[in-house]
Design a protein around this motif. Structure first.
Motif, short mmCIF file in Angstrom:
data_model
loop_
_atom_site.label_atom_id
_atom_site.label_comp_id
_atom_site.label_asym_id
_atom_site.label_seq_id
_atom_site.Cartn_x
_atom_site.Cartn_y
_atom_site.Cartn_z
N ARG A 25 0.86 -1.18 0.00
CA ARG A 25 0.00 0.00 0.00
C ARG A 25 0.90 1.23 0.00
O ARG A 25 1.60 1.51 0.98
CB ARG A 25 -0.92 0.00 1.22
N TYR A 28 1.26 5.46 -0.72
CA TYR A 28 0.46 6.67 -0.69
C TYR A 28 1.04 7.74 -1.60
O TYR A 28 2.25 7.78 -1.85
CB TYR A 28 0.37 7.23 0.74
N GLN A 29 0.19 8.60 -2.07
CA GLN A 29 0.60 9.77 -2.84
C GLN A 29 1.55 10.62 -2.00
O GLN A 29 1.31 10.86 -0.82
CB GLN A 29 -0.64 10.56 -3.25
N LEU A 76 -0.60 11.18 -9.14
CA LEU A 76 -2.00 11.14 -8.76
C LEU A 76 -2.39 9.72 -8.35
O LEU A 76 -1.78 8.75 -8.79
CB LEU A 76 -2.88 11.60 -9.93
N PRO A 77 -3.39 9.57 -7.48
CA PRO A 77 -3.85 8.23 -7.12
C PRO A 77 -4.28 7.45 -8.36
O PRO A 77 -4.82 8.00 -9.30
CB PRO A 77 -5.02 8.49 -6.17
N GLY A 78 -4.00 6.16 -8.35
CA GLY A 78 -4.37 5.30 -9.47
C GLY A 78 -3.44 4.13 -9.61
O GLY A 78 -2.58 3.87 -8.76
N ARG A 79 -3.61 3.40 -10.72
CA ARG A 79 -2.81 2.21 -10.99
C ARG A 79 -1.60 2.58 -11.87
O ARG A 79 -1.74 3.31 -12.84
CB ARG A 79 -3.65 1.14 -11.69
N LEU A 119 -0.47 0.29 -6.88
CA LEU A 119 -1.70 1.06 -6.69
C LEU A 119 -1.40 2.19 -5.71
O LEU A 119 -1.07 1.94 -4.55
CB LEU A 119 -2.83 0.18 -6.16
N VAL A 120 -1.45 3.43 -6.20
CA VAL A 120 -1.15 4.60 -5.38
C VAL A 120 -2.44 5.09 -4.74
O VAL A 120 -3.41 5.41 -5.44
CB VAL A 120 -0.49 5.71 -6.22
N TYR A 121 -2.45 5.17 -3.40
CA TYR A 121 -3.61 5.64 -2.66
C TYR A 121 -3.51 7.15 -2.43
O TYR A 121 -2.42 7.72 -2.46
CB TYR A 121 -3.70 4.91 -1.31
N PRO A 122 -4.64 7.82 -2.17
CA PRO A 122 -4.60 9.28 -1.96
C PRO A 122 -3.76 9.64 -0.73
O PRO A 122 -3.56 8.85 0.18
CB PRO A 122 -6.08 9.64 -1.76
#
Length: 367
Positions: A112, A114-115, A193-196, A217-220
């Motif tokens: 996991r 994060y941005q 930016l958040p996304g794959r 997968l980048v989370y906010p």
């Protein structure tokens, strides 16, 4: 490291004295040559077993060749078995080194991410389970970390270019611990930016063509910042709002605040509310720093707090009621004269009307 030299099996040290000739075994599908030259000398000429020659400026497509002021790095794909030779001003101290099979190893990213998260990553080139000496084999070459955006739908017309988010180094600076130990280190900032995404670590030239890839997968961003309005004395605060993935009491912030005069002061604190230096001057205040926190699953994370500009307005001063000033006498004189004349005319008219009425009442006729 072992290689074939002049028809026999020899170690790397022996290769310096044996006419710069080496033998490629039929089982080799690819081999990379590191050839050290005297500084400023031209690139070597590579001679195949059949006597034909390859040059830096002229060679087939199954050869990748990089040349610097003192080195040639050549990768041969599906090379012809047999004795090969390199001619030129080859260094007696280092000579020719061959690597027939090596791989790029990289520490995997957390599941996991994060941005704006800051991550320390280590990488190494490995030959036969042995880490290569980066000070020699990677000199003049670089290893970068990048993100490749993945399409969300088939309707996406364009694919974004890869975004470099870190550069690996083995020089003992920044996050790298020991220079020249073969362990390359990068400070990766997930500025996306958040996304794959597809995370890639790869060399920037075509010779050492090794790539590490990982789906990501980048989370906010898990925190947000709020600046209070400075009070009458300029006192104000920075409030940090964290989402449910972080432990609220684990927040630590360190950064810098610059005032409109260009003065920069360090700011640090623990918890959700951080007291800022007093805002004594109106204007733009610039803040940047990093936040450190612990996730609920126990992972320590570091977040890059990008520069924010906060404009502080000057205090509002209430307008006081100003007294009504009397105009100068000379300005009011025309009004006074005009008013007096008008009053005399009015009185004389009224007086004449009363006199005429009295004459009629007594029966007198006007003479």
């Amino acid at each position: 490291m072992l290689l074939w030299v002049n028809g026999g099996l020899a170690n790397e040290q022996d290769a310096r004295w044996l006419s710069n000739t080496f033998r490629i075994d039929p089982s080799i599908s690819a081999v990379t040559l590191f050839i050290e030259r005297e500084a400023g000398s031209p690139s070597v000429v590579l001679i195949r077993p059949d006597g034909s020659k390859y040059y830096y400026q002229r060679h087939p497509s199954n050869i990748n060749w990089a040349s610097t002021a003192s080195r040639d790095v050549i990768t041969l794909w599906q090379p012809e078995p047999g004795p090969w030779q390199a001619t030129g001003k080859i260094s007696e101290q280092r000579g020719i080194s061959l690597v027939s099979a090596f791989s790029l190893r990289l520490e995997p990213l957390p599941p996991r991410v994060y941005q704006q998260e800051v991550i320390k990553l280590g990488a190494e080139l490995v030959y036969d389970e042995t880490r290569l000496d980066a000070a020699y084999y990677l000199d003049g070459l670089s290893l970068t970390a990048q993100l490749v955006g993945q399409r969300g739908t088939d309707e996406d017309a364009f694919t974004q270019a890869p975004q470099v988010i870190g550069v690996f180094a083995d020089d003992g600076t920044n996050l790298d611990e020991y220079p020249g130990d073969g362990k390359m280190t990068a400070e990766v900032i997930v500025d996306a930016l958040p996304g794959r995404y597809l995370f890639q670590a790869q060399t920037t030239n075509r010779v050492l063509a090794r790539t590490y890839e990982q789906e990501l997968l980048v989370y906010p961003m898990p925190i947000s910042l709020r600046f209070s309005t400075p009070g009458a004395e300029g006192n104000w605060q920075l409030t940090i709002d964290a989402d449910g993935e972080l432990l609220p009491d684990s927040l630590v912030v360190a950064g810098e605040l610059s005032n409109p005069l260009g003065q920069t002061l360090p700011v640090s604190g623990q918890g959700r509310v951080i007291t800022l230096p007093d805002a004594r001057q109106p204007g733009n205040y610039r803040w940047q720093g990093r936040a450190f926190a612990t996730t609920r699953d126990g992972r320590e994370i570091q977040l890059n707090l990008m520069e924010q500009v906060v404009r502080v307005l000057p205090p509002v001063v209430a307008a006081s009621a100003s007294p009504v000033k009397e105009p100068p006498f000379w300005l009011t004189l025309p009004y006074l004269v005009g008013g007096g004349v008008g009053l005399l005319l009015l009185l004389s008219g009224v007086g004449g009307l009363i006199w005429r009425r009295r004459r009629r009442a007594t029966g007198q006729r006007p003479g």
